[in-house]
Design a protein around this motif. Structure first.
Motif, mmCIF file in Angstrom:
data_model
loop_
_atom_site.group_PDB
_atom_site.id
_atom_site.type_symbol
_atom_site.label_atom_id
_atom_site.label_comp_id
_atom_site.label_asym_id
_atom_site.label_seq_id
_atom_site.Cartn_x
_atom_site.Cartn_y
_atom_site.Cartn_z
ATOM 1 N N UNK A 5 54.898 87.122 46.466
ATOM 2 C CA UNK A 5 53.563 88.104 46.354
ATOM 3 C C UNK A 5 54.055 89.301 46.753
ATOM 4 N N UNK A 6 55.255 89.614 47.059
ATOM 5 C CA UNK A 6 55.838 90.950 47.442
ATOM 6 C C UNK A 6 57.315 90.951 47.786
ATOM 7 N N UNK A 7 57.854 91.951 47.633
ATOM 8 C CA UNK A 7 59.405 91.981 47.859
ATOM 9 C C UNK A 7 59.658 91.593 49.412
ATOM 10 N N UNK A 8 60.892 90.768 49.281
ATOM 11 C CA UNK A 8 61.474 90.307 50.531
ATOM 12 C C UNK A 8 61.462 91.493 51.516
ATOM 13 N N UNK A 9 61.328 91.365 52.756
ATOM 14 C CA UNK A 9 61.363 92.119 53.862
ATOM 15 C C UNK A 9 62.628 91.793 54.715
ATOM 16 N N UNK A 60 56.323 85.757 51.143
ATOM 17 C CA UNK A 60 55.564 84.830 50.803
ATOM 18 C C UNK A 60 55.474 84.222 49.384
ATOM 19 N N UNK A 61 55.459 83.062 49.376
ATOM 20 C CA UNK A 61 55.606 82.552 48.012
ATOM 21 C C UNK A 61 54.022 81.707 47.478
ATOM 22 N N UNK A 62 53.479 82.458 46.368
ATOM 23 C CA UNK A 62 52.169 81.851 45.973
ATOM 24 C C UNK A 62 52.538 80.517 45.152
ATOM 25 N N UNK A 63 51.866 79.417 45.534
ATOM 26 C CA UNK A 63 52.216 78.112 44.938
ATOM 27 C C UNK A 63 50.862 77.626 44.413
ATOM 28 N N UNK A 64 50.752 77.538 43.124
ATOM 29 C CA UNK A 64 49.597 77.168 42.396
ATOM 30 C C UNK A 64 49.193 75.573 42.915
ATOM 31 N N UNK A 65 47.927 75.541 43.188
ATOM 32 C CA UNK A 65 47.180 74.120 43.086
ATOM 33 C C UNK A 65 47.220 73.495 41.976
ATOM 34 N N UNK A 66 47.126 71.989 41.999
ATOM 35 C CA UNK A 66 47.020 71.470 40.762
ATOM 36 C C UNK A 66 45.422 71.268 40.403
ATOM 37 N N UNK A 67 44.619 71.207 41.589
ATOM 38 C CA UNK A 67 43.136 71.141 41.263
ATOM 39 C C UNK A 67 42.340 72.287 42.021
ATOM 40 N N UNK A 68 41.434 73.042 41.071
ATOM 41 C CA UNK A 68 40.837 74.132 41.889
ATOM 42 C C UNK A 68 39.333 73.809 42.081
ATOM 43 N N UNK A 69 38.789 73.805 43.467
ATOM 44 C CA UNK A 69 37.440 73.595 43.530
ATOM 45 C C UNK A 69 36.797 75.118 43.533
ATOM 46 N N UNK A 70 35.553 75.058 43.352
ATOM 47 C CA UNK A 70 34.795 76.385 43.029
ATOM 48 C C UNK A 70 34.692 77.083 44.319
ATOM 49 N N UNK A 71 35.059 78.228 44.254
ATOM 50 C CA UNK A 71 34.890 78.931 45.491
ATOM 51 C C UNK A 71 36.019 79.178 46.390
ATOM 52 N N UNK A 72 37.253 78.341 45.925
ATOM 53 C CA UNK A 72 38.463 78.498 46.458
ATOM 54 C C UNK A 72 39.569 79.062 45.823
ATOM 55 N N UNK A 73 40.671 79.507 46.515
ATOM 56 C CA UNK A 73 41.741 80.086 45.855
ATOM 57 C C UNK A 73 42.356 79.019 45.045
ATOM 58 N N UNK A 80 57.883 82.079 53.777
ATOM 59 C CA UNK A 80 59.251 81.840 53.795
ATOM 60 C C UNK A 80 59.914 82.657 54.721
ATOM 61 N N UNK A 81 60.977 82.179 55.408
ATOM 62 C CA UNK A 81 62.078 82.796 56.404
ATOM 63 C C UNK A 81 63.362 82.454 55.711
ATOM 64 N N UNK A 82 64.194 83.265 55.377
ATOM 65 C CA UNK A 82 65.771 83.136 55.204
ATOM 66 C C UNK A 82 66.590 83.647 56.183
ATOM 67 N N UNK A 83 67.695 83.022 56.463
ATOM 68 C CA UNK A 83 68.759 83.547 57.431
ATOM 69 C C UNK A 83 69.978 83.876 56.579
ATOM 70 N N UNK A 84 70.847 84.693 57.380
ATOM 71 C CA UNK A 84 72.222 85.154 57.126
ATOM 72 C C UNK A 84 72.455 85.663 55.496
ATOM 73 N N UNK A 85 73.348 85.078 54.799
ATOM 74 C CA UNK A 85 73.914 85.424 53.333
ATOM 75 C C UNK A 85 72.662 85.105 52.488
ATOM 76 N N UNK A 86 71.778 83.993 52.723
ATOM 77 C CA UNK A 86 70.871 83.877 51.988
ATOM 78 C C UNK A 86 69.600 84.901 52.077
ATOM 79 N N UNK A 87 69.486 85.343 53.209
ATOM 80 C CA UNK A 87 68.450 86.443 53.481
ATOM 81 C C UNK A 87 68.534 87.738 52.530
ATOM 82 N N UNK A 88 70.220 88.080 52.708
ATOM 83 C CA UNK A 88 70.646 89.012 51.929
ATOM 84 C C UNK A 88 70.643 88.879 50.590
ATOM 85 N N UNK A 89 71.003 87.854 50.032
ATOM 86 C CA UNK A 89 70.774 87.448 48.540
ATOM 87 C C UNK A 89 69.273 87.308 48.114
#
Length: 139
Positions: free
Chosen positions: A12-16, A30-43, A50-59
């Motif tokens: 949803x945005x560039x990693x910080x 933040x990762x936006x993950x689609x829901x399989x079923x949508x109810x009216x009035x809901x996202x 998501x949090x990453x550390x060390x080399x993975x964070x830099x990548x």
């Protein structure tokens, strides 16, 4: 016990990217993950921190951008802190130990290939017959 999660979604945005006082890299996005079923009035998606550390964070900070498709594997962590009003705040997030970049980047390169990979693997001769005697088998 098992605490394992696998998610596929879009950023949803560039990693910080930040560094701890000890110099350890930490990236959050933040990762936006689609829901399989949508109810009216809901996202129709869940927004997972998501949090990453060390080399993975830099990548992640170097190669992921807002809108990119990524697969995240890790564990769920719940932490608490007291805010300025003295109220206890609960934060639920995924601590990622693996992030796969699922789309090609600028210029057509596959971003997943830019992650560090070992020069050899246990299955280096994958697909080739190996010589195992009956004495090597545990049964």
């Amino acid at each position: 016990m098992l605490n394992r999660v696998i998610l596929i979604g879009r950023l949803t945005r560039d990693p910080e990217l930040r560094y701890t006082p000890a110099g350890v890299a930490v990236a959050q996005f933040t990762l936006a993950v689609d829901r399989q079923f949508k109810r009216e009035g809901e996202e129709n998606a869940d927004f997972i921190p998501i949090v990453t550390w060390r080399q993975l964070a830099e990548n992640c900070a170097n190669y992921l951008r807002k809108g990119r498709l990524a697969a995240v594997e890790g564990r769920i962590q719940v932490r608490t802190y007291d805010n300025n009003d003295g109220k206890r705040v609960y934060v639920t997030e995924v601590i990622a130990d693996s992030v796969r970049f699922l789309e090609r980047g600028e210029g057509g390169q596959n971003l997943e290939r830019q992650q560090e990979r070992p020069s050899h693997t246990t299955f280096q001769d994958e697909g080739q017959p190996i010589d195992i005697s009956d004495d090597d088998l545990p049964f």
